[in-house]
Design an enzyme around this catalytic site. Structure first.
Site: not given
Ligand code: NAD
Ligand code: TDX
Length: 342
Positions: A85, A126-128, A152, A156, A277
């Site tokens: 997702e 991911t960079d997140e 999310y 990850k 956020g």
């Protein structure tokens, strides 16, 4: 090589499959394993579906029984896990599907890879996972702490930790890549760039969160895919590789660039309630992958955006199909109040 690509019917996965099948490699056998959620679309791959090296199987990576059967039959040498997702706003509405697909799904795949002797496991992250930067912070390196902010990103990050733990504990050959914001052909129009292109082309308001000053580092999807191929083939086991486009822009700059290319007025821009956020800035330091594997991004944001808009203009039927049904309900839920309140 026998390769399982999970999530191959999504945006980046389908671009990756196309890249691999364009190479004249008679030894390749590629299995696309995808649950076909709202984001998975086999129309993304109609041009390669007849290739004798390619097979599609519908399946849920979090379903251990299904996965064991697939591994047993296909006996993959390597697996690349795109399945997830992937939309931050949806994770803020409901985290549950993210925990199942992104964390449990990764654990099931790791266990199957271990049980069936899969030699290499590439996890697409991911960079997140690194959290958010201020305007003056240096870009993220692989040494930055993992401090995710959205459900999310947290899902990850959990998956990354699991993948690296399987290397540490069981000596599995894993590699993790963390990439910045992708854009390009076949991206579902819920993410910033395809949503704004679609709305601009159809004269709908362009909903910019907050003041639009948030910064993202944009990478053209094909550059991401070439980086992934390098890491799959030559990346060092147990290592994390950052991948970024070296193209930082504020959201408002991106939106104005789209309007300018399609020749629509800036009066279509509508500043709406911010994402809860909302991370301020992401930026990737590419020195490890550049220094160790010789990869560099090749497409500038201006070139990539022009190509992406041309693609959406030429694929109106694709867009029409993917924005029917569930998409409309999502759009009303997500933007209905925001657009009417401003
Ligand atoms: P996407 O949402 O377009 O595609 C995800 C695919 O995974 C879909 O085809 C979906 O059907 C499939 N899927 C979801 N749950 C599944 C499950 N339980 N079992 C099997 N298949 C399932 O996503 P994307 O943008 O192509 O992203 C692909 C990967 O890259 C994700 O892991 C994402 O976290 C990561 N990533 C994305 C970006 C980006 O900018 N889009 C940037 C960095 C990393
Ligand atoms: O309608 C919108 N208005 C808006 O201002 C949308 C959808 C987004 N935005 C803003 C929020 C972000 O600052 O644009 C920026 C980009 O948003 P998204 O396209 O949702 O991407 P982001 O949240 O940055 O996450 C993306 O990059 C990292 C991908 O969706 C993730 O899968 C990836 O891991």
């Amino acid at each position: 090589m026998k390769l399982i690509v999970t999530g191959g019917a999504g945006f980046i996965g389908s671009n990756f499959i196309r890249l691999l099948l364009e190479k004249p490699d008679d030894h390749l056998k590629l299995l696309n394993l995808d649950k076909l959620t709202y984001a998975g679309n086999l129309d993304n791959l109609t041009d390669v579906s007849e290739d004798s090296r390619y097979t599609f199987v519908k399946g849920d990576i979090a379903d251990i029984l299904e996965m064991r059967k697939i591994f047993e039959q296909f006996e993959p040498d390597a697996l690349i896990n795109f399945a997830a997702e992937s939309h931050v706003d949806r994770s803020i509405e409901d985290a549950a599907p993210f925990i199942r697909a992104n964390i449990q799904g990764t654990q099931v795949l790791l266990d199957c890879a271990m049980a069936f002797g899969t030699k290499r496991f590439l996890q697409i992250s991911t960079d997140e996972v690194y959290g958010s930067l201020s305007e003056s912070d240096p870009a993220f390196t692989e040494k930055n702490p993992v401090v995710p902010n959205s459900p999310y990103a947290a899902s990850k990050a959990s998956a990354d930790h699991l993948v690296l733990a399987y290397h540490h504990t069981y000596d599995m050959d894993v590699v993790v890549t963390r990439c910045s914001n992708n854009y390009g052909p076949y991206q579902f129009p819920e993410k910033l760039i395809p949503l704004m292109i679609h709305n601009a082309l159809t004269d709908k308001p362009l909903p910019v969160y907050g003041d639009g000053r948030n910064i993202r580092d944009w990478i053209y999807v094909k550059d991401h895919c070439t980086a992934l191929h390098e890491v799959l083939v030559r990346g060092e086991a147990g290592r994390v590789y950052n991948i970024g486009g070296d193209q930082e822009f504020r959201n408002i700059e991106v939106v104005k660039a789209i309007l300018s290319i399609v020749g629509k007025p800036e009066s279509l821009i509508k500043f709406v309630k911010d994402r809860p956020g909302h991370d301020f800035r992401y930026a990737m330091d590419n020195s490890r992958i550049t220094g160790e594997l010789g990869w560099e991004p090749s497409v500038t944001f201006e070139e990539g955006l022009e190509q992406t808009i041309s693609w959406y203009l030429s694929k109106k039927d694709w867009v029409k199909k993917v924005i029917s049904g569930e998409y409309r309900e999502y759009f009303d839920r997500m933007y209905g109040d925001r657009l009417s309140a401003n």
